[in-house]
Write a protein that holds these residues in place. Structure first.
Motif, short mmCIF file in Angstrom:
data_model
loop_
_atom_site.label_atom_id
_atom_site.label_comp_id
_atom_site.label_asym_id
_atom_site.label_seq_id
_atom_site.Cartn_x
_atom_site.Cartn_y
_atom_site.Cartn_z
N ARG A 1 -58.22 -31.79 -13.33
CA ARG A 1 -57.74 -32.88 -14.19
C ARG A 1 -56.59 -32.36 -15.04
NH1 ARG A 1 -59.31 -37.72 -15.41
NH2 ARG A 1 -61.26 -37.46 -14.26
N PRO B 1 -57.96 -42.17 -4.51
CA PRO B 1 -57.04 -41.06 -4.28
C PRO B 1 -55.82 -41.51 -3.47
CG PRO B 1 -59.30 -40.39 -3.82
CD PRO B 1 -59.32 -41.87 -4.00
N GLN C 1 -55.28 -38.84 -8.07
CA GLN C 1 -56.10 -39.99 -8.43
C GLN C 1 -55.93 -40.29 -9.91
OE1 GLN C 1 -60.39 -39.61 -7.94
NE2 GLN C 1 -60.61 -41.80 -7.56
N LEU D 1 -56.78 -33.83 -6.40
CA LEU D 1 -57.89 -33.52 -5.51
C LEU D 1 -57.40 -32.81 -4.26
CD1 LEU D 1 -59.61 -37.00 -5.73
CD2 LEU D 1 -60.65 -34.87 -6.50
N TYR E 1 -54.38 -34.82 -2.85
CA TYR E 1 -54.35 -36.20 -3.28
C TYR E 1 -54.22 -36.24 -4.80
CZ TYR E 1 -56.38 -37.53 1.27
OH TYR E 1 -56.63 -37.74 2.62
N PHE F 1 -57.20 -44.76 0.87
CA PHE F 1 -58.39 -45.15 0.11
C PHE F 1 -58.22 -46.50 -0.54
CE2 PHE F 1 -61.14 -41.40 -0.15
CZ PHE F 1 -60.31 -40.43 0.37
N TYR G 1 -55.51 -30.97 2.47
CA TYR G 1 -54.85 -32.15 1.93
C TYR G 1 -54.84 -32.09 0.40
CZ TYR G 1 -56.13 -33.90 6.57
OH TYR G 1 -56.31 -34.05 7.92
N TYR H 1 -63.58 -33.17 3.40
CA TYR H 1 -64.49 -32.78 2.33
C TYR H 1 -63.66 -32.43 1.11
CZ TYR H 1 -67.85 -32.61 6.10
OH TYR H 1 -68.65 -32.94 7.17
N PHE H 2 -64.06 -33.01 -0.01
CA PHE H 2 -63.26 -32.89 -1.22
C PHE H 2 -63.82 -31.85 -2.19
CE2 PHE H 2 -60.09 -36.28 -1.33
CZ PHE H 2 -60.47 -37.01 -0.22
N GLY H 3 -62.90 -31.26 -2.95
CA GLY H 3 -63.29 -30.45 -4.08
C GLY H 3 -63.53 -31.33 -5.30
N ALA H 4 -63.90 -30.70 -6.40
CA ALA H 4 -64.20 -31.44 -7.64
C ALA H 4 -62.94 -31.88 -8.37
CB ALA H 4 -65.07 -30.58 -8.55
N LYS I 1 -65.98 -36.24 -10.94
CA LYS I 1 -66.30 -35.40 -9.80
C LYS I 1 -65.40 -35.80 -8.63
CE LYS I 1 -69.96 -33.48 -11.74
NZ LYS I 1 -69.98 -32.03 -12.09
N GLY I 2 -65.37 -34.96 -7.59
CA GLY I 2 -64.64 -35.32 -6.39
C GLY I 2 -65.43 -36.27 -5.52
N PRO I 3 -64.76 -37.00 -4.64
CA PRO I 3 -65.47 -37.91 -3.72
C PRO I 3 -66.39 -37.15 -2.77
CG PRO I 3 -63.11 -38.40 -3.80
CD PRO I 3 -63.30 -37.08 -4.48
N ARG J 1 -60.45 -26.44 -13.45
CA ARG J 1 -61.04 -27.77 -13.44
C ARG J 1 -60.28 -28.72 -14.35
NH1 ARG J 1 -66.07 -28.87 -12.01
NH2 ARG J 1 -65.20 -30.97 -12.15
N MET K 1 -55.99 -36.81 -11.90
CA MET K 1 -56.87 -35.87 -11.23
C MET K 1 -56.19 -35.48 -9.92
SD MET K 1 -59.99 -34.40 -11.10
CE MET K 1 -61.46 -35.34 -11.55
#
Lengths: 114, 112
Positions: A110, A43, A37, A91, A35, B102, A33, A104-107, B42-44, A9, A89
């Motif tokens: 960082r 992102p 951010q 992603l 990304y 985005f 994917y 659908y994204f993960g957390a 958090k993630g989107p 994380r 970050m």
């Protein structure tokens, strides 16, 4: 848990070191994917895979960055010789082709480069 | 000029207010329009998904797409403090793996 999982994380590293992140997508999703951010920004696309094939890479993905998805399941993103500008970050998202590409994204992971 | 423009805010509203969030875009090839909510660190999280022009409603949320004006909106009715987050608009075409572009995100604060 059937969501997208990312590890670690949070990663703190010194400039010049190599780091590797892992993403486990939703099990039936064939597209994956990556990304990046940064603070106050949305992102930015880095690269994507359909199954094990890497089909597109952004110009943001310098030659210090490499991504793999060896068996079409989990993926890794490696950054070599990290720079302070790599702090962000990272992603991962997954989707199922034919499902309107709802991602659908993960957390996220960082990365802090000192 | 960015492909997707979104006012970063912050936008501060009292609880119960109607919130209007907007994005403009320049690429006429975009056909899929999404709104994601992102809490701090958090993630989107996908909130709304719309294909082409039109409106879509889901509970307190309404998404509108006007392709002729290249303008999309998200309305939140009866806003709650738990709606405080960053709202990202996103869009993609149907080629190139549906690469998603985005906006920068709008930070929303709903005050109790």
């Amino acid at each position: 848990d059937t969501g997208v999982s990312q590890n670690p994380r949070h990663k703190i590293t010194k400039r010049g070191q190599n780091v590797t992140f892992r993403c486990d997508p939703i099990s039936e999703h064939n597209r994956l994917y990556w990304y990046r951010q940064t603070l106050g920004q949305g992102p930015e696309f880095l690269t994507y895979f359909q199954n094990e094939a890497q089909l597109e890479k952004s110009r943001l993905l310098s030659d210090r960055f490499s991504a793999e998805r060896p068996k079409g399941s989990f993926s890794t993103l490696e950054i070599q010789r990290t720079e302070q500008g790599d702090s962000a970050m990272y992603l991962c998202a997954s989707s199922l082709s034919g499902d309107r590409n709802i991602q659908y994204f993960g957390a996220g992971t960082r990365l802090s480069v000192l | 000029q960015k492909e997707v423009e979104q006012d970063p805010g912050p936008l501060s509203v009292p609880e119960g207010a109607i919130v209007s969030l907007n994005c403009t875009y320049s690429n006429s090839a975009f056909q899929y329009f999404m709104w994601y909510r992102q809490y701090s660190r958090k993630g989107p999280e996908l909130l709304m998904y719309t294909y082409s022009s039109g409106n879509k409603e889901d509970g307190r949320f309404t998404a509108q797409v006007d392709k002729s004006s290249k303008y999309i909106s998200l309305f939140i009715r009866d806003s709650q403090p738990s709606d405080s987050a960053t709202y990202l608009c996103a869009m993609s075409g149907n080629t190139g793996g549906f690469k998603t572009i985005f906006g920068a995100g709008t930070r929303l604060f709903v005050k109790a």
